[in-house]
Design a protein around this motif. Structure first.
Motif, PDB file in Angstrom:
ATOM      1  N   ALA A  16      17.564 -15.967 -12.586  1.00 17.30           N
ATOM      2  CA  ALA A  16      18.334 -16.393 -11.414  1.00 17.30           C
ATOM      3  C   ALA A  16      17.863 -17.764 -10.932  1.00 17.30           C
ATOM      4  CB  ALA A  16      18.220 -15.360 -10.297  1.00 17.30           C
ATOM      5  N   SER A  17      16.571 -18.005 -10.999  1.00 18.80           N
ATOM      6  CA  SER A  17      16.036 -19.304 -10.602  1.00 18.80           C
ATOM      7  C   SER A  17      16.555 -20.403 -11.527  1.00 18.80           C
ATOM      8  CB  SER A  17      14.504 -19.268 -10.631  1.00 18.80           C
ATOM      9  OG  SER A  17      13.974 -20.512 -10.274  1.00 18.80           O
ATOM     10  N   ALA A  18      16.526 -20.152 -12.821  1.00 20.08           N
ATOM     11  CA  ALA A  18      17.044 -21.134 -13.777  1.00 20.08           C
ATOM     12  C   ALA A  18      18.541 -21.363 -13.553  1.00 20.08           C
ATOM     13  CB  ALA A  18      16.783 -20.672 -15.214  1.00 20.08           C
ATOM     14  N   LEU A  19      19.275 -20.293 -13.289  1.00 13.60           N
ATOM     15  CA  LEU A  19      20.704 -20.411 -13.027  1.00 13.60           C
ATOM     16  C   LEU A  19      20.954 -21.221 -11.761  1.00 13.60           C
ATOM     17  CD1 LEU A  19      23.665 -19.661 -13.562  1.00 13.60           C
ATOM     18  CD2 LEU A  19      23.274 -17.609 -12.206  1.00 13.60           C
ATOM     19  N   THR A  20      20.142 -20.998 -10.745  1.00 11.69           N
ATOM     20  CA  THR A  20      20.291 -21.744  -9.494  1.00 11.69           C
ATOM     21  C   THR A  20      20.135 -23.237  -9.735  1.00 11.69           C
ATOM     22  OG1 THR A  20      19.477 -19.861  -8.227  1.00 11.69           O
ATOM     23  CG2 THR A  20      19.363 -22.009  -7.157  1.00 11.69           C
ATOM     24  N   GLU A  21      19.159 -23.606 -10.560  1.00 17.18           N
ATOM     25  CA  GLU A  21      18.970 -25.017 -10.866  1.00 17.18           C
ATOM     26  C   GLU A  21      20.196 -25.593 -11.593  1.00 17.18           C
ATOM     27  OE1 GLU A  21      15.237 -25.208 -12.930  1.00 17.18           O
ATOM     28  OE2 GLU A  21      14.129 -24.555 -11.158  1.00 17.18           O
ATOM     29  N   LEU A  22      20.751 -24.828 -12.516  1.00 13.15           N
ATOM     30  CA  LEU A  22      21.951 -25.274 -13.223  1.00 13.15           C
ATOM     31  C   LEU A  22      23.132 -25.404 -12.258  1.00 13.15           C
ATOM     32  CD1 LEU A  22      23.586 -25.942 -15.758  1.00 13.15           C
ATOM     33  CD2 LEU A  22      23.851 -23.487 -16.136  1.00 13.15           C
ATOM     34  N   VAL A  23      23.288 -24.437 -11.378  1.00 14.62           N
ATOM     35  CA  VAL A  23      24.389 -24.493 -10.408  1.00 14.62           C
ATOM     36  C   VAL A  23      24.211 -25.699  -9.491  1.00 14.62           C
ATOM     37  CG1 VAL A  23      25.432 -23.314  -8.427  1.00 14.62           C
ATOM     38  CG2 VAL A  23      24.977 -22.056 -10.528  1.00 14.62           C
ATOM     39  N   GLU A  24      22.963 -26.011  -9.121  1.00 16.65           N
ATOM     40  CA  GLU A  24      22.731 -27.196  -8.295  1.00 16.65           C
ATOM     41  C   GLU A  24      23.204 -28.465  -9.008  1.00 16.65           C
ATOM     42  OE1 GLU A  24      18.605 -27.096  -7.189  1.00 16.65           O
ATOM     43  OE2 GLU A  24      18.968 -25.654  -5.588  1.00 16.65           O
TER      44      GLU A  24
END
Length: 163
Positions: A16-24
């Protein structure tokens, strides 16, 4: 919680943290192509006003967890670009009410459309079964985030949605 369950939870948090960075990164693309980009802090003000139009500066300050001078400067800049308007309160001459202008609403609609298009492009490349799993997981994640936090006595999430 079993050790296996703890490891799965930790692995999901890392993903989820990695996904959050991608979404940012994707969110940034949406903001870069927008006609009148605003800072992340200014965007938060717009979200608050979209949710609670006509509130006073103190309310916006509380929602952002910031200081009145900082929020006042953010609102000054948003007013200068035409996204926010201020009116005197009918209850107090010293209090100002903040309103999201039609330009501000239009900006948020456009920003959301651009961001959704960026996400759509990525999600469309996923196999249908994985898309269904993603949807199920995101719905579950939202439900978990909406549950009350027993330590804070309130909602676990801010009182506004994001673009």
């Amino acid at each position: 919680m079993s050790p296996e369950s703890q490891e799965q939870t930790a692995e999901a948090a890392r993903a989820a943290s990695a996904l959050t960075e991608l979404v940012e990164v994707l969110w940034g693309r949406g903001r870069e192509v927008a006609s009148s980009p605003v800072s992340p802090s200014q965007l938060k003000v717009l979200f608050v006003l979209e949710e609670e139009d006509g509130v006073n500066l103190r309310t916006v300050t509380e929602r952002l967890g910031s200081t009145p001078p900082s929020v006042s400067r953010l609102c000054d800049r948003l007013q200068a670009v035409g996204f926010v308007s201020r009116t005197a309160s009918p209850n107090s001459r010293r209090e100002l009410r903040l309103w999201l202008s039609e330009s501000g609403r239009s900006f948020l609609r456009d920003l959301r459309a651009r961001r959704e298009a960026e996400l759509h492009e990525v999600i469309a490349r996923m196999p249908p079964r994985k898309r269904a799993m993603l949807l199920e997981g995101l719905v579950s994640f939202n439900e978990a985030a909406d549950r009350s936090d027993p330590h804070s006595g309130g909602s676990a999430r801010p009182n506004f949605r994001t673009a």
